[in-house]
Design an enzyme around this catalytic site. Structure first.
Site, short mmCIF file in Angstrom:
data_model
loop_
_atom_site.label_atom_id
_atom_site.label_comp_id
_atom_site.label_asym_id
_atom_site.label_seq_id
_atom_site.Cartn_x
_atom_site.Cartn_y
_atom_site.Cartn_z
N ASP A 190 58.68 86.27 21.61
CA ASP A 190 58.66 85.06 20.79
C ASP A 190 59.85 84.21 21.18
OD1 ASP A 190 56.97 84.54 17.90
OD2 ASP A 190 58.72 83.26 18.28
N THR A 218 48.39 77.39 16.95
CA THR A 218 47.67 76.16 17.33
C THR A 218 47.43 75.35 16.05
OG1 THR A 218 45.59 77.39 17.19
CG2 THR A 218 46.54 77.11 19.40
N THR A 260 43.06 80.33 18.42
CA THR A 260 41.88 79.52 18.13
C THR A 260 42.12 78.14 18.76
OG1 THR A 260 41.70 80.70 16.05
CG2 THR A 260 40.43 78.64 16.26
N ARG A 304 41.71 88.75 8.99
CA ARG A 304 42.01 88.02 7.76
C ARG A 304 43.41 88.40 7.32
NH1 ARG A 304 37.85 91.01 4.34
NH2 ARG A 304 38.67 92.57 5.76
N LYS A 334 34.63 81.47 17.49
CA LYS A 334 35.66 81.49 16.46
C LYS A 334 35.56 80.25 15.55
CE LYS A 334 39.28 82.28 14.09
NZ LYS A 334 39.36 83.34 13.11
N LEU A 368 30.85 83.71 -1.76
CA LEU A 368 30.21 82.84 -2.76
C LEU A 368 31.02 82.80 -4.06
CD1 LEU A 368 26.32 83.12 -2.87
CD2 LEU A 368 27.75 81.30 -1.95
N CYS A 408 44.40 78.56 8.79
CA CYS A 408 43.26 78.60 9.72
C CYS A 408 42.11 77.68 9.32
CB CYS A 408 42.75 80.03 9.86
SG CYS A 408 43.92 81.08 10.75
N LYS A 452 42.54 73.64 9.17
CA LYS A 452 42.87 73.00 10.47
C LYS A 452 41.78 73.28 11.50
CE LYS A 452 44.91 76.68 12.95
NZ LYS A 452 44.54 77.22 14.22
N1 NAD Z 1 46.88 83.85 10.89
C1 NAD Z 1 45.63 84.30 10.95
O1 NAD Z 1 45.09 84.91 10.02
C2 NAD Z 1 44.80 84.07 12.20
C3 NAD Z 1 43.54 84.69 12.29
C4 NAD Z 1 42.78 84.48 13.44
C5 NAD Z 1 43.24 83.62 14.43
N2 NAD Z 1 44.45 82.99 14.28
C6 NAD Z 1 44.90 82.11 15.35
O2 NAD Z 1 45.96 82.80 16.00
C7 NAD Z 1 46.94 81.88 16.48
C8 NAD Z 1 48.29 82.24 15.91
O3 NAD Z 1 48.26 82.07 14.52
P1 NAD Z 1 49.42 82.60 13.57
O4 NAD Z 1 48.95 82.42 12.17
O5 NAD Z 1 49.85 83.96 14.01
O6 NAD Z 1 50.58 81.54 13.90
P2 NAD Z 1 52.11 81.63 13.51
O7 NAD Z 1 52.59 80.23 13.40
O8 NAD Z 1 52.31 82.60 12.39
O9 NAD Z 1 52.80 82.32 14.79
C9 NAD Z 1 53.01 81.68 16.01
C10 NAD Z 1 54.22 82.35 16.68
O10 NAD Z 1 54.32 81.89 18.03
C11 NAD Z 1 55.68 81.68 18.33
N3 NAD Z 1 55.79 80.79 19.48
C12 NAD Z 1 55.70 79.44 19.53
N4 NAD Z 1 55.79 79.01 20.80
C13 NAD Z 1 55.95 80.12 21.57
C14 NAD Z 1 56.08 80.34 22.97
N5 NAD Z 1 56.05 79.34 23.85
N6 NAD Z 1 56.23 81.61 23.40
C15 NAD Z 1 56.25 82.65 22.54
N7 NAD Z 1 56.12 82.50 21.21
C16 NAD Z 1 55.97 81.25 20.75
C17 NAD Z 1 56.25 81.12 17.04
O11 NAD Z 1 57.67 81.23 17.01
C18 NAD Z 1 55.55 82.00 16.00
O12 NAD Z 1 56.28 83.17 15.75
C19 NAD Z 1 46.42 80.50 16.07
O13 NAD Z 1 45.66 79.97 17.11
C20 NAD Z 1 45.53 80.81 14.88
O14 NAD Z 1 44.56 79.81 14.67
C21 NAD Z 1 45.25 83.22 13.19
#
Ligand code: NAD
Length: 455
Positions: free
Chosen positions: A32, A88, A125, A155, A226, A272, A282, A285
């Site tokens: 990270d 994202t 996503t 989830r 997705k 429902l 998620c 957005k």
């Molecule tokens: N949160 C969910 O329940 C969930 C479920 C399915 C899919 N997703 C998808 O998964 C992806 C991540 O979601 P999230 O909720 O974990 O996001 P988040 O914001 O919690 O985590 C993103 C992480 O990436 C790090 N980061 C940013 N730029 C970086 C880089 N260049 N190199 C390394 N690390 C970097 C950030 O510091 C952060 O810790 C998104 O596309 C989201 O839509 C999320």
């Protein structure tokens, strides 16, 4: 020799991925750009609330199979497979997805892999077409990289069980169908895609053996699965909330309506539950980015219904505010409002686009003194909205309140004793924003009980 995996981005998705993959026996390095997050993870602390994740993190660290770093060069040298799990989010000034974290991650990683053969797997996503563009960029920067796209369906609140026992594994691979390419490049592409599939079958061997369907698609279809899934879920939630609007006008009961609909096997009861609607990092957005992408593709009409899905969802928040206003006598000036729950859903501390926090803030802005309590999301909420009042317990949040709002259905609130809470409130008024309480029980304790979509 077990595969060595890196997980780039250790947020809600990446931390669960890293800890679960280590628990399956792989060597995992989490990466990270946030050094504070990396220090916390290396010290065995998950920097957010997710049930069952911390013990898994600690056992991975203890076993020496799981480590975290900010150092991309170390990650590039370590990994046979790199899972991209960066955020994202929605762009600030449009409905589109902000791909800057993804682009930044790939721009840093790819040059470090220039001399290596390895697999990069996108889990984020993204708008359909993103993986295709990334794959073109990667083939210039690091020709030995194969790209796959495996969207994630976990989830929050169930991240560990969803990751270890997924209901399906979708694997998008580069297609070898392009008519532009020569026969030999098509056959080399197809063999690389075959290797990528074999590696991902190895990563998911345990889940496949346990019966998880493993579906291989092209890159675009994987990206679409997705966003289509999220669009469907959002539509189902907004459908029942639209029925709640009709019930409110026609004096029906949406709770009973939902139960009756759910018995139809073609409809089913899941999703429902009428209430304050969806939020989080998620669904909102993702449906907006999906509409924006459909617009770019010239098929905006195909998804125009999602605009209404979004609008119905936002109207529930306004309706919640209206019900609260009714119960305090028509205006919020001088009113005291006790709010139970600020996280976007129970068992999570995520407040991204939280309907609960949105309602609390709106009512505060309309002149009420709002005091909130949430079992885990208080630090995040306090940081985002210092103007609200914060209590140490549910009882303290509702002390002297003219109305109580249940906005996140934590078990602690579902099981709350109406007598006990009623002893400290100024008035026994409650709006159940999640249809989570038993109206008979609250009314028996002399509460004026109101809920979205119910008489
Ligand atoms: N949160 C969910 O329940 C969930 C479920 C399915 C899919 N997703 C998808 O998964 C992806 C991540 O979601 P999230 O909720 O974990 O996001 P988040 O914001 O919690 O985590 C993103 C992480 O990436 C790090 N980061 C940013 N730029 C970086 C880089 N260049 N190199 C390394 N690390 C970097 C950030 O510091 C952060 O810790 C998104 O596309 C989201 O839509 C999320």
């Amino acid at each position: 020799m077990p595969l060595r995996l890196t997980v780039l981005g250790t947020g809600y998705l990446g931390t669960a991925q890293a800890a679960c993959l280590a628990s399956l026996g792989f060597e995992v390095l989490g990466v990270d750009t946030d050094p504070g997050r990396i220090d916390a993870l290396n010290g065995g602390t998950v920097p957010f609330h997710e049930p069952d994740l911390q013990p898994l993190l600690r056992s991975g660290l203890r076993a020496g199979r799981l480590r975290f770093t900010t150092n991309y060069a170390r990650a590039a040298a370590f990994g046979d497979v790199h899972f991209i799990c960066v955020g994202t989010p929605q762009q600030r000034d449009s409905n589109r997805a902000d791909l800057s974290q993804l682009n930044g991650c790939v721009a840093t990683l790819a040059p470090l892999l220039a001399d290596r053969e390895c697999l990069v797997v996108g889990k984020c996503t993204v708008p359909v077409g993103t993986a295709g563009l990334l794959s073109e960029r990667l083939s210039l920067l690091a020709p030995g990289i194969e790209l796959a796209w495996c969207p994630e369906f976990l989830r929050e609140g169930h991240a560990v069980s969803d990751t270890l026992r997924p209901d399906r594994i979708v694997v998008g691979l580069q297609s070898s169908q392009s008519s532009q390419s020569s026969q030999s490049s098509r056959s080399s592409q197809s063999s690389r895609a075959g290797q990528a599939e074999a590696i991902l079958r190895e990563v998911h061997a345990e889940q496949i053996a346990a019966g998880a369907p493993f579906l291989v698609t092209d890159l675009a279809t994987a990206e679409l699965v997705k966003v289509a899934a999220n669009a469907f879920l959002a539509t189902k939630i907004s459908f029942i909330n639209a029925m709640a609007e009709v019930c409110e006008a026609a004096h029906g009961d949406v709770h009973l309506l939902a139960q009756a609909l759910g018995h139809d096997p073609r409809i089913g009861p899941a999703g429902l539950r009428p209430g304050l609607g969806f939020g989080g990092g998620c669904l909102p957005k993702d449906i907006r980015a999906f509409m924006a992408r459909a617009d770019e593709l010239g098929v905006d009409q195909a998804l125009s219904f999602l605009r209404e899905v979004d609008a119905i969802n936002m109207r529930r928040r306004a309706r919640m505010v209206d019900l609260a206003r009714e119960l305090v006598g028509g205006g919020f000036d001088g009113a005291k409002v006790g709010v139970l729950g600020v996280a976007f859903k129970p068992d999570s501390d995520d407040i991204r686009d939280s309907p609960a926090l949105d309602v609390a803030k709106t009512i505060h802005d309309l002149g009420a003194a709002v005091t909130v309590y949430d079992p885990v999301a208080m630090p995040q909420a306090r940081k985002a909205h210092p103007e609200l009042g914060y209590a140490e317990s549910a009882v303290d949040a509702v002390r002297d309140a003219d109305v109580v709002l249940l906005l996140t259905e934590w078990a602690e609130f579902r099981d709350a004793d109406p007598e006990r809470l009623g002893m400290v409130t100024a008035k026994r008024n409650i709006v159940d924003g999640r249809n989570a309480l038993d109206p008979a029980r609250w009314r028996a304790a002399s509460w004026h009980y109101r809920a979205l979509g119910r008489p």
